[in-house]
Design a protein around this motif. Structure first.
Motif, PDB file in Angstrom:
ATOM      1  N   MET A  33       0.838  -1.200   0.000  1.00 41.90           N
ATOM      2  CA  MET A  33       0.000   0.000   0.000  1.00 41.90           C
ATOM      3  C   MET A  33       0.873   1.252   0.000  1.00 41.90           C
ATOM      4  SD  MET A  33      -3.336  -0.417   2.451  1.00 41.90           S
ATOM      5  CE  MET A  33      -4.597  -1.675   2.193  1.00 41.90           C
ATOM      6  N   ALA A  34       1.823   1.301   0.915  1.00 39.88           N
ATOM      7  CA  ALA A  34       2.697   2.470   1.002  1.00 39.88           C
ATOM      8  C   ALA A  34       3.594   2.580  -0.228  1.00 39.88           C
ATOM      9  CB  ALA A  34       3.535   2.404   2.268  1.00 39.88           C
ATOM     10  N   ALA A  35       4.006   1.438  -0.788  1.00 37.11           N
ATOM     11  CA  ALA A  35       4.832   1.474  -1.992  1.00 37.11           C
ATOM     12  C   ALA A  35       4.066   2.095  -3.158  1.00 37.11           C
ATOM     13  CB  ALA A  35       5.290   0.060  -2.345  1.00 37.11           C
ATOM     14  N   GLY A  36       2.802   1.694  -3.312  1.00 33.00           N
ATOM     15  CA  GLY A  36       1.986   2.288  -4.369  1.00 33.00           C
ATOM     16  C   GLY A  36       1.768   3.773  -4.156  1.00 33.00           C
ATOM     17  N   TRP A  37       1.575   4.146  -2.898  1.00 34.22           N
ATOM     18  CA  TRP A  37       1.421   5.563  -2.538  1.00 34.22           C
ATOM     19  C   TRP A  37       2.642   6.352  -2.988  1.00 34.22           C
ATOM     20  CZ3 TRP A  37      -0.754   7.044   2.938  1.00 34.22           C
ATOM     21  CH2 TRP A  37      -0.812   8.427   3.083  1.00 34.22           C
ATOM     22  N   THR A  38       3.824   5.851  -2.677  1.00 33.87           N
ATOM     23  CA  THR A  38       5.059   6.551  -3.019  1.00 33.87           C
ATOM     24  C   THR A  38       5.255   6.644  -4.530  1.00 33.87           C
ATOM     25  OG1 THR A  38       6.082   5.809  -0.968  1.00 33.87           O
ATOM     26  CG2 THR A  38       7.560   6.534  -2.710  1.00 33.87           C
ATOM     27  N   LEU A  39       5.038   5.544  -5.245  1.00 33.33           N
ATOM     28  CA  LEU A  39       5.199   5.556  -6.696  1.00 33.33           C
ATOM     29  C   LEU A  39       4.285   6.590  -7.349  1.00 33.33           C
ATOM     30  CD1 LEU A  39       5.404   1.713  -7.418  1.00 33.33           C
ATOM     31  CD2 LEU A  39       7.255   3.386  -7.639  1.00 33.33           C
ATOM     32  N   ALA A  40       3.031   6.630  -6.899  1.00 34.31           N
ATOM     33  CA  ALA A  40       2.084   7.573  -7.490  1.00 34.31           C
ATOM     34  C   ALA A  40       2.460   9.014  -7.182  1.00 34.31           C
ATOM     35  CB  ALA A  40       0.668   7.276  -6.983  1.00 34.31           C
ATOM     36  N   GLU A  41       2.915   9.272  -5.961  1.00 33.33           N
ATOM     37  CA  GLU A  41       3.318  10.631  -5.595  1.00 33.33           C
ATOM     38  C   GLU A  41       4.480  11.128  -6.442  1.00 33.33           C
ATOM     39  OE1 GLU A  41       2.616  12.289  -1.335  1.00 33.33           O
ATOM     40  OE2 GLU A  41       3.866  10.522  -1.216  1.00 33.33           O
ATOM     41  N   ILE A  42       5.495  10.291  -6.585  1.00 36.25           N
ATOM     42  CA  ILE A  42       6.655  10.692  -7.379  1.00 36.25           C
ATOM     43  C   ILE A  42       6.256  10.938  -8.833  1.00 36.25           C
ATOM     44  CG2 ILE A  42       8.888   9.891  -8.271  1.00 36.25           C
ATOM     45  CD1 ILE A  42       9.264   8.423  -5.608  1.00 36.25           C
ATOM     46  N   TRP A  43       5.383  10.095  -9.336  1.00 38.70           N
ATOM     47  CA  TRP A  43       4.941  10.210 -10.727  1.00 38.70           C
ATOM     48  C   TRP A  43       4.135  11.484 -10.962  1.00 38.70           C
ATOM     49  CZ3 TRP A  43       0.085   7.864 -13.141  1.00 38.70           C
ATOM     50  CH2 TRP A  43       0.121   7.983 -14.528  1.00 38.70           C
ATOM     51  N   SER A  44       3.251  11.819 -10.017  1.00 39.37           N
ATOM     52  CA  SER A  44       2.311  12.913 -10.262  1.00 39.37           C
ATOM     53  C   SER A  44       2.737  14.251  -9.670  1.00 39.37           C
ATOM     54  CB  SER A  44       0.929  12.549  -9.687  1.00 39.37           C
ATOM     55  OG  SER A  44       0.954  12.540  -8.266  1.00 39.37           O
ATOM     56  N   SER A  45       3.832  14.283  -8.905  1.00 41.04           N
ATOM     57  CA  SER A  45       4.176  15.506  -8.169  1.00 41.04           C
ATOM     58  C   SER A  45       4.467  16.700  -9.076  1.00 41.04           C
ATOM     59  CB  SER A  45       5.375  15.254  -7.251  1.00 41.04           C
ATOM     60  OG  SER A  45       6.528  14.917  -8.004  1.00 41.04           O
ATOM     61  N   GLY A  46       4.899  16.456 -10.308  1.00 41.68           N
ATOM     62  CA  GLY A  46       5.193  17.546 -11.223  1.00 41.68           C
ATOM     63  C   GLY A  46       4.048  17.924 -12.139  1.00 41.68           C
ATOM     64  N   TRP A  47       2.885  17.320 -11.967  1.00 37.91           N
ATOM     65  CA  TRP A  47       1.740  17.597 -12.837  1.00 37.91           C
ATOM     66  C   TRP A  47       1.222  19.010 -12.614  1.00 37.91           C
ATOM     67  CZ3 TRP A  47      -1.918  12.693 -12.942  1.00 37.91           C
ATOM     68  CH2 TRP A  47      -1.209  11.617 -13.504  1.00 37.91           C
ATOM     69  N   GLN A  48       0.619  19.567 -13.656  1.00 39.73           N
ATOM     70  CA  GLN A  48       0.071  20.913 -13.595  1.00 39.73           C
ATOM     71  C   GLN A  48      -1.334  20.937 -14.197  1.00 39.73           C
ATOM     72  OE1 GLN A  48       1.657  23.566 -12.149  1.00 39.73           O
ATOM     73  NE2 GLN A  48       3.330  22.164 -11.610  1.00 39.73           N
ATOM     74  N   GLY A  49      -2.071  22.001 -13.901  1.00 40.03           N
ATOM     75  CA  GLY A  49      -3.355  22.277 -14.543  1.00 40.03           C
ATOM     76  C   GLY A  49      -4.354  21.152 -14.463  1.00 40.03           C
ATOM     77  N   LYS A  50      -4.881  20.730 -15.618  1.00 45.35           N
ATOM     78  CA  LYS A  50      -5.932  19.726 -15.667  1.00 45.35           C
ATOM     79  C   LYS A  50      -5.485  18.375 -15.130  1.00 45.35           C
ATOM     80  CE  LYS A  50      -8.334  21.796 -19.615  1.00 45.35           C
ATOM     81  NZ  LYS A  50      -8.785  21.603 -21.022  1.00 45.35           N
ATOM     82  N   ARG A  51      -4.199  18.090 -15.219  1.00 42.56           N
ATOM     83  CA  ARG A  51      -3.711  16.803 -14.734  1.00 42.56           C
ATOM     84  C   ARG A  51      -3.799  16.728 -13.204  1.00 42.56           C
ATOM     85  NH1 ARG A  51       1.915  15.266 -17.328  1.00 42.56           N
ATOM     86  NH2 ARG A  51       1.182  13.134 -16.895  1.00 42.56           N
ATOM     87  N   ILE A  52      -3.697  17.863 -12.534  1.00 39.83           N
ATOM     88  CA  ILE A  52      -3.879  17.869 -11.079  1.00 39.83           C
ATOM     89  C   ILE A  52      -5.313  17.504 -10.733  1.00 39.83           C
ATOM     90  CG2 ILE A  52      -3.956  19.351  -9.036  1.00 39.83           C
ATOM     91  CD1 ILE A  52      -1.570  20.846 -10.078  1.00 39.83           C
ATOM     92  N   ARG A  53      -6.254  18.096 -11.435  1.00 43.27           N
ATOM     93  CA  ARG A  53      -7.663  17.775 -11.178  1.00 43.27           C
ATOM     94  C   ARG A  53      -7.944  16.303 -11.466  1.00 43.27           C
ATOM     95  NH1 ARG A  53      -8.120  22.972 -13.507  1.00 43.27           N
ATOM     96  NH2 ARG A  53      -8.708  22.161 -15.545  1.00 43.27           N
ATOM     97  N   LEU A  54      -7.340  15.779 -12.514  1.00 42.20           N
ATOM     98  CA  LEU A  54      -7.512  14.362 -12.837  1.00 42.20           C
ATOM     99  C   LEU A  54      -6.978  13.480 -11.719  1.00 42.20           C
ATOM    100  CD1 LEU A  54      -8.200  12.061 -14.809  1.00 42.20           C
ATOM    101  CD2 LEU A  54      -5.920  12.355 -15.812  1.00 42.20           C
ATOM    102  N   ALA A  55      -5.805  13.829 -11.187  1.00 42.61           N
ATOM    103  CA  ALA A  55      -5.211  13.039 -10.118  1.00 42.61           C
ATOM    104  C   ALA A  55      -6.086  13.022  -8.873  1.00 42.61           C
ATOM    105  CB  ALA A  55      -3.824  13.596  -9.776  1.00 42.61           C
ATOM    106  N   ILE A  56      -6.629  14.170  -8.508  1.00 47.35           N
ATOM    107  CA  ILE A  56      -7.450  14.271  -7.296  1.00 47.35           C
ATOM    108  C   ILE A  56      -8.737  13.475  -7.435  1.00 47.35           C
ATOM    109  CG2 ILE A  56      -8.808  15.888  -5.900  1.00 47.35           C
ATOM    110  CD1 ILE A  56      -6.586  17.943  -6.340  1.00 47.35           C
ATOM    111  N   VAL A  57      -9.358  13.523  -8.627  1.00 48.38           N
ATOM    112  CA  VAL A  57     -10.638  12.840  -8.833  1.00 48.38           C
ATOM    113  C   VAL A  57     -10.456  11.336  -9.028  1.00 48.38           C
ATOM    114  CG1 VAL A  57     -12.591  12.626 -10.414  1.00 48.38           C
ATOM    115  CG2 VAL A  57     -11.779  14.884  -9.762  1.00 48.38           C
ATOM    116  N   ALA A  58      -9.413  10.933  -9.749  1.00 47.96           N
ATOM    117  CA  ALA A  58      -9.223   9.513 -10.057  1.00 47.96           C
ATOM    118  C   ALA A  58      -8.736   8.724  -8.847  1.00 47.96           C
ATOM    119  CB  ALA A  58      -8.231   9.358 -11.208  1.00 47.96           C
ATOM    120  N   GLY A  59      -8.010   9.384  -7.934  1.00 49.92           N
ATOM    121  CA  GLY A  59      -7.431   8.677  -6.793  1.00 49.92           C
ATOM    122  C   GLY A  59      -8.426   7.860  -5.988  1.00 49.92           C
TER     123      GLY A  59
END
Length: 474
Positions: free
Chosen positions: A311-337
């Motif tokens: 669980m924590a490993a998946g959390w970390t992978l997703a954070e590193i992957w999405s931390s640089g996202w901007q604009g619409k991709r941020i909204r996508l990350a928040i809703v899809a999570g």
């Protein structure tokens, strides 16, 4: 403040590098300890008993962590960063020693509470100092780095706990923490300046809210030790009343745990806190995963610890992957999570209760489901936390930074207490054994899956707030 987007090189070089190591190192120590304890706990109850108090190891740890988190800001204002870290390390060391020497479950629970107090300081300090030592453009990366320490913990914690548990020497797992903590203390002394600098005096502690919160968690925890459903429901009702009183006090009281008006209708902080809290509640089921894997699927302490840490490993992978996202991709990350978390929890509800006896196919399904739960939480996590700071007035930035830890720990405490109740009500102790574990796993994951389901709606509101303000658009 520089306007260009911050990158990992900016965060991990020059003057930022040492601060990054200290802030992330404290959270890593806290997280590694959690996974050590989670991994060895089945061995602990085999030797000293206390299966009916299994979840209390997490509940008391997190209640004490909340207190430590709440004390962080006033301690910083009095002793500065180095002094506050010294207080955290002292409690953490004492708690680790108590756990290592515990002759029975009561002393183990005391040790976990003392550990939790120190861990709460370490956890809060990591987040609380981000806005103080880093430029705003580096905040998403800094949040991802610090939260990413849970990924480090998934590698180190289960290994330490599993190896010592396989050797039937679980006490040495807690003893191992002591020299590591002492080495970290040396690093803090070498890196952070003495004194409190220009930090303003912190507001007095919101004692009424802390007492109400503690009483609510303890009400659920105490109720979980009784097998009668009526007692369980009554304890939940008492906790609900206490939480309503807490919210009213938080809204109208002079001293608060959260920024001003955070819990009022229409506040941009409210859906953010709800999303953070609900996602964390779903993850508290992780506490029982090693027990179910060992009893129902024939896994060793070492492997069950690593599987639970997915669980924590998946959390970390997703954070590193999405931390640089901007604009619409941020909204996508928040809703899809939350949708991904819900899918993972549903899969666990169906797969984990099965008595698989180590069947490879079933273990693959369970592993992917655990990974998916964590990935869904991490996908929007750095942006949810960054948004908390962005929508909070500048004069309340310290309160906002501390509130991130507070909300996460409150959700963990309530979720752990509820998880213990659900597991015990599902049959963990009576009838117990394989049949009881199967029933408990089904009830536990099935009910806690409601948390990410509700988070789908609060995440939608959070994403809508981003769209309305356009704060993340370039």
């Amino acid at each position: 403040m520089s306007s260009h987007e911050g990158n990992w090189g900016d965060l991990l070089s020059g003057k930022n590098a040492a601060c990054s190591v200290v802030l992330s190192g404290g959270v890593a120590l806290h997280a590694i300890n959690i996974y050590i304890a989670t991994t060895v706990l089945p061995s602990v109850v085999q030797e000293i008993g206390g299966l009916n108090l299994y979840a209390w190891n997490t509940t008391l740890f997190v209640i004490a962590s909340i207190l430590g988190s709440a004390l962080t800001s006033p301690t910083l204002s009095r002793t500065g960063a180095r002094g506050t870290y010294a207080v955290a390390i002292l409690f953490f060391l004492c708690g680790s020693l108590l756990c290592a020497l515990a002759p029975g479950m009561p002393v183990m629970l005391l040790g976990r509470a003392v550990q939790g107090l120190g861990g709460g300081f370490l956890f809060a300090l990591g987040y609380c100092m981000i806005n103080e030592v880093f430029e705003q453009r580096l905040w998403p990366r800094a949040f991802a780095l610090i939260s990413g320490m849970w990924g480090v913990a998934t590698l180190v914690g289960p290994a330490i706990g599993g190896i010592f548990a396989d050797m039937h020497a679980w006490r040495l797992a807690f003893g191992f923490i002591v020299p590591v903590t002492l080495a970290y203390a040396w690093l803090v002394l070498r890196t952070l300046p003495a004194g409190r600098g220009n930090r303003a005096a912190a507001a007095p502690l919101p004692l009424a809210q802390l007492l109400l919160l503690t009483a609510a968690v303890l009400a659920i925890g105490l109720g979980s030790t009784d097998p009668r459903l009526s007692v369980n429901l009554a304890s939940v009702a008492v906790a609900a009343v206490l939480l309503v009183m807490l919210v009213r006090r938080e809204r109208n009281g002079k001293y608060r745990m959260l920024p001003r008006n955070a819990l009022r209708r229409g506040s941009p902080l409210l859906p953010l806190y709800l999303t953070i809290g609900l996602l964390v509640v779903g993850m508290t089921s992780e506490t029982f995963v090693p027990y179910f894997l060992q009893l129902l699927h024939g896994q060793s302490p070492l492997l069950s610890g690593y599987l639970a840490a997915l669980m924590a490993a998946g959390w970390t992978l997703a954070e590193i992957w999405s931390s640089g996202w901007q604009g619409k991709r941020i909204r996508l990350a928040i809703v899809a999570g939350p949708l991904l978390v819900l899918a993972g929890m549903t899969a666990l509800t169906l797969a984990l209760p099965v008595n698989g006896n180590g069947a490879p196919g079933l273990l693959v399904v369970i592993s992917l489901a655990l990974l998916l739960v964590g990935f869904g939480i991490g996908l929007g996590w750095p942006h949810l936390l960054t948004r908390v700071l962005q929508v909070t007035p500048e004069e309340e930035q310290d309160a906002a930074a501390t509130s991130i830890t507070t909300v996460q720990l409150v959700a963990t405490a309530l979720g752990a207490a509820l998880a213990g109740m659900l597991a015990n009500q599902g049959g963990l102790n009576a009838p117990g054994g394989i049949a009881g574990a199967q029933s408990a796993a089904y009830v536990l994951f099935g009910v806690l899956a409601l948390a990410p389901l509700l988070a789908v709606f609060s995440a939608g509101r959070s994403a809508k707030g981003l769209q309305n303000t356009g704060a993340t658009e370039k």
